[in-house]
Design an enzyme around this catalytic site. Sequence first.
Site, PDB file in Angstrom:
ATOM      1  N   HIS A 153       0.851  -1.198   0.000  1.00 10.21           N
ATOM      2  CA  HIS A 153       0.000   0.000   0.000  1.00 10.21           C
ATOM      3  C   HIS A 153       0.880   1.239   0.000  1.00 10.21           C
ATOM      4  CE1 HIS A 153      -3.976   1.936   1.515  1.00 10.21           C
ATOM      5  NE2 HIS A 153      -3.147   2.905   1.130  1.00 10.21           N
ATOM      6  N   HIS A 200       1.153   5.016  -2.235  1.00  7.88           N
ATOM      7  CA  HIS A 200       0.650   5.921  -3.289  1.00  7.88           C
ATOM      8  C   HIS A 200       1.830   6.604  -3.974  1.00  7.88           C
ATOM      9  CE1 HIS A 200      -3.631   5.913  -1.872  1.00  7.88           C
ATOM     10  NE2 HIS A 200      -3.034   5.521  -0.772  1.00  7.88           N
ATOM     11  N   ASP A 236       1.996   9.368  -5.671  1.00  8.22           N
ATOM     12  CA  ASP A 236       2.097  10.814  -5.410  1.00  8.22           C
ATOM     13  C   ASP A 236       2.416  11.111  -3.944  1.00  8.22           C
ATOM     14  OD1 ASP A 236      -0.410   9.740  -4.948  1.00  8.22           O
ATOM     15  OD2 ASP A 236      -1.522  11.504  -5.574  1.00  8.22           O
ATOM     16  N   GLY A 257      -9.145   8.589  -1.309  1.00  8.83           N
ATOM     17  CA  GLY A 257      -9.702   9.927  -1.110  1.00  8.83           C
ATOM     18  C   GLY A 257     -10.384  10.055   0.235  1.00  8.83           C
ATOM     19  N   HIS A 298      -9.979   1.656   0.469  1.00  7.20           N
ATOM     20  CA  HIS A 298      -9.617   2.370   1.699  1.00  7.20           C
ATOM     21  C   HIS A 298     -10.879   2.457   2.543  1.00  7.20           C
ATOM     22  CE1 HIS A 298      -6.127   3.939  -0.509  1.00  7.20           C
ATOM     23  NE2 HIS A 298      -5.659   4.420   0.624  1.00  7.20           N
ATOM     24  N   GLU A 333     -10.808   3.986   7.994  1.00  9.57           N
ATOM     25  CA  GLU A 333      -9.687   4.882   8.301  1.00  9.57           C
ATOM     26  C   GLU A 333     -10.251   6.192   8.884  1.00  9.57           C
ATOM     27  OE1 GLU A 333      -7.694   6.540   4.886  1.00  9.57           O
ATOM     28  OE2 GLU A 333      -5.832   6.899   5.981  1.00  9.57           O
ATOM     29  N   ASP A 389       1.918   3.587   2.923  1.00 10.49           N
ATOM     30  CA  ASP A 389       0.885   4.521   2.457  1.00 10.49           C
ATOM     31  C   ASP A 389       1.505   5.670   1.661  1.00 10.49           C
ATOM     32  OD1 ASP A 389      -1.734   5.210   2.060  1.00 10.49           O
ATOM     33  OD2 ASP A 389      -2.051   6.109   4.032  1.00 10.49           O
TER      34      ASP A 389
END
Length: 336
Positions: free
Chosen positions: A16, A18, A20, A170, A197, A200, A277
């Site tokens: 996991h 991302h 960006d 998101g 996701h 959370e 993450d």
Amino acid sequence: MERTDRIFPDKYIDLHLHLDGAVTSDIAKRLADMQGIALPADGEALEKLLSVGDDCKDLNEFLDCFELPLKLLQTTEALNECAYLVAEKMREQGVIYAEIRFAPQLHCEKGLTQRNAVDAVIRGLSRSTIKTGLILCCMRGEGIEEKNLETAELAEEYLGKGVNALDLAGAEGLFPTENFAELFAKIRKSGVPFTIHAGEADGAESVRKALEFGASRIGHGVRIKEDPELVSLIAKRGIPLEMCPNSNRLTRAVEDMKDYPFMDYLACGIKVTINTDDPAIESTDIAEEFRYMESRFGLTAEQQRQVLLNSADAAFADDDVKKWLKEQIAPGVNEK
Ligand code: HPA
Ligand code: ZN
């Protein structure tokens, strides 16, 4: 982040991450240089723009940090280079298999199509020397149904040809999982495996919805403890949780880390995994996440091995890759 030499683990899996959220200041400088973009800051000020501090309020504030990385990732050259640099950085940190995710629709501000973005990231990852998988993220939001459908269709077309799975990312607190029933009904029909996701910034109900939609893994799932029956169900069904300790600390998925439920989930047989993450935003890397779990919660070497075997099992990869990963983590385990 400095890598201290450890006897075990010395090989990691990150399921996991991302793209960006992995733009460190050195990667940002490289991307800015190659595009002739002037960065708004340098040195410590740049680090500050790209990361959150311990005073981060919630997931929404955390997500604001993506503004600069996204500005730098609007061309095929930048996406390709970033994917390559992020994967190579992971290799240096001891990662042997990484599932990298990104939302192609966030990279179409300067004329790219989602397909262009996906092609560029696949090409960048293929230049790296570690095994990787690519997960395409649909986004929580309103009025973006068409864009999410396009992402889902691309994943179907590219499945097994560079793409491994889908995700929903998101602001979970603002756009609840139940709003995405139609999207996931289509995705489920297409046969593309997916994670969501959930649990959370929103509670156990969000995870129940994700499972109802057909998610085969859950991103985070921290808050399932609010519903003991759901905890049992997830353990019984062997649904892996992609937990990300420092992300969960910084977004305040639990108010106080002394209540972080990771060790309880592990003890009740849930397939928990440890992941980064958004390593640049959290100023972390995968080895640091394991060190943190060891020093803060007493996660033993044997438990760390179990967590990594869980990751091998949970990977959106074929059986040969899983078997190879398990052999790397626990030599001989496949013969047992
Ligand atoms: N949650 C939701 N969306 C995200 C996250 C996260 O932790 N990180 C990057 N996009
Ligand atoms: Zn995430």
